[in-house]
Design a protein around this motif. Structure first.
Motif, short mmCIF file in Angstrom:
data_model
loop_
_atom_site.label_atom_id
_atom_site.label_comp_id
_atom_site.label_asym_id
_atom_site.label_seq_id
_atom_site.Cartn_x
_atom_site.Cartn_y
_atom_site.Cartn_z
N GLY A 45 -15.06 48.39 56.77
CA GLY A 45 -15.48 49.61 57.43
C GLY A 45 -14.90 49.77 58.81
N PHE A 46 -15.35 50.84 59.47
CA PHE A 46 -14.95 51.15 60.83
C PHE A 46 -15.85 50.40 61.80
CE2 PHE A 46 -13.97 55.03 58.40
CZ PHE A 46 -12.62 55.16 58.69
N VAL A 47 -15.27 49.84 62.85
CA VAL A 47 -16.07 49.16 63.87
C VAL A 47 -16.76 50.21 64.74
CG1 VAL A 47 -16.04 47.60 65.85
CG2 VAL A 47 -14.55 47.15 63.89
N VAL A 48 -18.08 50.20 64.72
CA VAL A 48 -18.87 51.10 65.54
C VAL A 48 -19.23 50.41 66.86
CG1 VAL A 48 -21.01 52.45 65.68
CG2 VAL A 48 -19.81 52.22 63.49
N LYS A 49 -19.60 49.13 66.77
CA LYS A 49 -19.93 48.35 67.97
C LYS A 49 -19.46 46.92 67.76
CE LYS A 49 -23.49 47.29 71.27
NZ LYS A 49 -24.81 47.62 71.79
N ASP A 50 -18.81 46.39 68.79
CA ASP A 50 -18.29 45.02 68.78
C ASP A 50 -18.98 44.28 69.91
OD1 ASP A 50 -16.81 42.75 68.36
OD2 ASP A 50 -14.87 43.71 68.59
N ASP A 51 -20.07 43.59 69.59
CA ASP A 51 -20.92 42.92 70.57
C ASP A 51 -20.69 41.41 70.46
OD1 ASP A 51 -23.63 43.48 72.24
OD2 ASP A 51 -23.84 41.60 71.11
N PRO A 52 -20.89 40.64 71.52
CA PRO A 52 -20.72 39.18 71.41
C PRO A 52 -21.65 38.54 70.37
CG PRO A 52 -20.84 39.83 73.72
CD PRO A 52 -21.15 41.06 72.90
N ASP A 53 -22.80 39.15 70.09
CA ASP A 53 -23.76 38.57 69.15
C ASP A 53 -23.68 39.16 67.74
OD1 ASP A 53 -24.85 36.87 71.11
OD2 ASP A 53 -26.18 38.47 71.81
N PHE A 54 -23.10 40.34 67.60
CA PHE A 54 -23.04 40.98 66.29
C PHE A 54 -21.92 42.02 66.27
CE2 PHE A 54 -25.84 43.51 68.91
CZ PHE A 54 -25.44 44.81 68.65
N ILE A 55 -21.57 42.47 65.06
CA ILE A 55 -20.64 43.57 64.89
C ILE A 55 -21.32 44.61 63.99
CG2 ILE A 55 -19.44 42.53 62.92
CD1 ILE A 55 -16.84 43.81 64.07
N THR A 56 -21.13 45.88 64.30
CA THR A 56 -21.64 46.95 63.46
C THR A 56 -20.46 47.69 62.86
OG1 THR A 56 -23.57 47.22 64.89
CG2 THR A 56 -23.05 49.05 63.41
N VAL A 57 -20.43 47.80 61.53
CA VAL A 57 -19.38 48.54 60.84
C VAL A 57 -20.03 49.64 60.01
CG1 VAL A 57 -17.77 46.61 60.78
CG2 VAL A 57 -19.32 46.95 58.88
N ALA A 58 -19.29 50.71 59.79
CA ALA A 58 -19.78 51.83 58.99
C ALA A 58 -18.68 52.29 58.05
CB ALA A 58 -20.23 52.98 59.88
N ALA A 59 -19.08 52.81 56.89
CA ALA A 59 -18.13 53.24 55.87
C ALA A 59 -17.53 54.61 56.16
CB ALA A 59 -18.81 53.25 54.50
N SER A 60 -18.31 55.49 56.78
CA SER A 60 -17.84 56.87 56.99
C SER A 60 -18.13 57.33 58.41
CB SER A 60 -18.55 57.83 56.02
OG SER A 60 -18.29 57.46 54.68
N HIS A 61 -17.25 58.21 58.92
CA HIS A 61 -17.39 58.74 60.27
C HIS A 61 -17.02 60.22 60.28
CE1 HIS A 61 -15.88 58.96 64.66
NE2 HIS A 61 -17.19 59.07 64.66
N VAL A 62 -17.85 61.02 60.93
CA VAL A 62 -17.55 62.43 61.15
C VAL A 62 -17.25 62.57 62.64
CG1 VAL A 62 -18.41 64.80 61.03
CG2 VAL A 62 -19.10 63.14 59.30
N PRO A 63 -15.96 62.63 63.02
CA PRO A 63 -15.62 62.61 64.44
C PRO A 63 -16.05 63.85 65.23
CG PRO A 63 -13.62 62.60 63.09
CD PRO A 63 -14.79 62.58 62.16
N CYS A 64 -16.17 65.01 64.59
CA CYS A 64 -16.49 66.21 65.36
C CYS A 64 -17.87 66.14 66.01
CB CYS A 64 -16.34 67.47 64.51
SG CYS A 64 -17.54 67.63 63.19
N ASP A 65 -18.80 65.36 65.42
CA ASP A 65 -20.11 65.21 66.06
C ASP A 65 -20.55 63.75 66.15
OD1 ASP A 65 -20.72 64.70 63.42
OD2 ASP A 65 -22.14 66.33 63.20
N ASP A 66 -19.61 62.83 65.95
CA ASP A 66 -19.82 61.38 66.09
C ASP A 66 -21.02 60.89 65.28
OD1 ASP A 66 -19.04 58.86 67.00
OD2 ASP A 66 -20.47 58.93 68.66
#
Length: 88
Positions: A45-66
């Motif tokens: 997936g797409f990296v939404v947040k890259d934190d020292p303790d965890f990573i958040t990924v998501a399959a889909s993104h709508v860039p016009c409204d984030d």
């Protein structure tokens, strides 16, 4: 009508990680439980947040409204490998 906003594309990754799980409810034999182990999960997936303790990924993104969908938060201690799949 306003032009849709665009965002820089997020980095795409493949995360291989061990997940905890539980058996269905009810009684189980000790033999069954002693065979249990974490399961390997492959998450792309797409990296939404890259934190020292965890990573958040998501399959889909709508860039016009984030807005994001198909999100998974993975603790770093559970990650076995993380591979970047393409340019940012």
């Amino acid at each position: 009508m306003s032009k849709p906003k665009t965002a820089d594309p997020a980095k795409m990754v493949l995360v291989n990680w061990l997940d905890a799980y539980t058996h269905d409810s009810g009684w189980k034999s000790g033999k069954t439980l002693r065979k249990a182990a974490p399961v390997m999960v492959h998450t792309m997936g797409f990296v939404v947040k890259d934190d020292p303790d965890f990573i958040t990924v998501a399959a889909s993104h709508v860039p016009c409204d984030d807005h994001w969908d198909g999100d998974t938060v993975i603790p770093r201690g559970m990650i076995k490998s993380l591979v970047e799949l393409g340019p940012k």
